[in-house]
Structures are given as structure tokens and as C-alpha cells.
Scaffold this motif. Sequence first.
Motif, PDB file in Angstrom:
ATOM      1  N   ALA A  44      27.161  51.025  28.721  1.00 59.06           N
ATOM      2  CA  ALA A  44      26.325  50.886  27.525  1.00 59.06           C
ATOM      3  C   ALA A  44      24.883  50.571  27.890  1.00 59.06           C
ATOM      4  O   ALA A  44      23.951  51.038  27.230  1.00 59.06           O
ATOM      5  N   SER A  45      24.692  49.796  28.958  1.00 58.96           N
ATOM      6  CA  SER A  45      23.318  49.437  29.345  1.00 58.96           C
ATOM      7  C   SER A  45      22.528  50.647  29.846  1.00 58.96           C
ATOM      8  O   SER A  45      21.299  50.625  29.862  1.00 58.96           O
ATOM      9  N   LEU A  46      23.225  51.722  30.226  1.00 59.80           N
ATOM     10  CA  LEU A  46      22.518  52.940  30.643  1.00 59.80           C
ATOM     11  C   LEU A  46      21.670  53.515  29.506  1.00 59.80           C
ATOM     12  O   LEU A  46      20.648  54.148  29.748  1.00 59.80           O
ATOM     13  N   SER A  47      22.095  53.291  28.276  1.00 63.51           N
ATOM     14  CA  SER A  47      21.353  53.845  27.135  1.00 63.51           C
ATOM     15  C   SER A  47      19.961  53.240  27.002  1.00 63.51           C
ATOM     16  O   SER A  47      19.089  53.822  26.367  1.00 63.51           O
ATOM     17  N   GLU A  48      19.745  52.069  27.640  1.00 64.13           N
ATOM     18  CA  GLU A  48      18.425  51.446  27.619  1.00 64.13           C
ATOM     19  C   GLU A  48      17.442  52.146  28.558  1.00 64.13           C
ATOM     20  O   GLU A  48      16.248  51.894  28.491  1.00 64.13           O
ATOM     21  N   HIS A  50      15.734  55.609  30.138  1.00 64.22           N
ATOM     22  CA  HIS A  50      15.377  56.894  29.537  1.00 64.22           C
ATOM     23  C   HIS A  50      15.722  58.114  30.392  1.00 64.22           C
ATOM     24  O   HIS A  50      16.309  59.062  29.893  1.00 64.22           O
ATOM     25  N   ARG A  55      18.510  56.122  35.590  1.00 64.35           N
ATOM     26  CA  ARG A  55      19.906  55.690  35.468  1.00 64.35           C
ATOM     27  C   ARG A  55      20.601  55.679  36.840  1.00 64.35           C
ATOM     28  O   ARG A  55      21.376  54.776  37.139  1.00 64.35           O
TER      29      ARG A  55
END
Length: 190
Positions: A44-48, A50, A55
Motif C-alpha cells: 500500500a505504501s507504494l502508492s505514495e 509516483h 518504487r
Amino acid sequence: MKGNKAQRRLRILGDDEIEAIYGIPRFAPEERLEYFSLSPTELASLSELHSIKSRIYYILQLGYFKARQMFFLFHLQEVFEDAKYIQERYFPDFQLSDVEITKVTRLKQQLIIQQRFNYSSCDAHERRKLESKAHQAEKICAKPVYIFRELRHYLQEQRIVYPKYSFMQDTIGKALQNEQKRLMNIVRNH
């Protein structure tokens, strides 16, 4: 002058030990699976982040942090096998050419990782505490490696990101010098 200070630094560990503690981890294939697997929270933190290269860099930092509780600066050629593994596993359509990111992005990622594992930075306040701990440990045993292990144990207990080896050398060297001066003063006064 900087070179002279490095030459005067206390030698605490052998080269192999330094590499084992402070070097970028070198993972075997099964270790890559372990360290670069992402929990649902980590995914989920990957969505932070860009960009895909950001990533990939984040996953590299995360895996290396899991292994060593510290952060590294690296270029693609230094970590190519790990970066390729991550790219193939998580971003198979992405063409891996580099993983360079800005300092701001790298520091943001490190903060996310620290928060994830409930770690804090080895800031000025913590460095002063380490200096005090080194002085306490030195009174028990004057062997630099003993003091080093005591400081590492403290860092682990307190969940503090490991500082650079040079800081540990300087801190332990200073503690030993201060204790030597203290003992010499006692001898002079009696």
C-alpha cells in the motif's frame, strides 16, 4: 585534513566484519524472496510513490533495511541483480535502465520505512546518548570491540537506525581518550 582523520581513526573491526555489518547486503535468490516480499502495508505504501523507478528504489531500501537496520546510497550497477529481481517480480512491463532518485525522494522513502518499523534516526540527541553509553561501557571494558557491541545493542534495543562506522569509530575513540585522561589525572593527583 579529512584523510588524516580517517588515518587516525580507531580500528575496531576487521574488513570482513565491516562489510558484514555496513556493506550493502548481497542476497542469494532465496534471500531476495524473503527480503523483497512486501506485506499488504508495504504494498500500500507504494502508492505514495509516483514513478516505477522510485518504487523499485523504495523496495531496495526496504529490503536492505530489513536486513541491516540502516540505509545505503547505491547506483544501479551496485545492486543490479536485486533491482532486476524486483523489476521482474513487481513491474514486469518496465524497462530497467536506472534507479536514481532525488535526495528528497530518498529521504521521504527512508522516513516511510522508519515509521513502518518504528525506528528513529540517529540524530544529534541520540548521538550524544551514544557518546554517554560509550563512556559507560568503556569503564566496564576498554576493548573497542566490546564498546562497539554495547552501542549496537543499545541501537537495536532503542530501534535507532545505525549510524556510519566512522561515527562509531570516532565516538569510541573519544570515550577511550577521555577515560585515559581521567585516569592520568587521578594518577597525577595521588
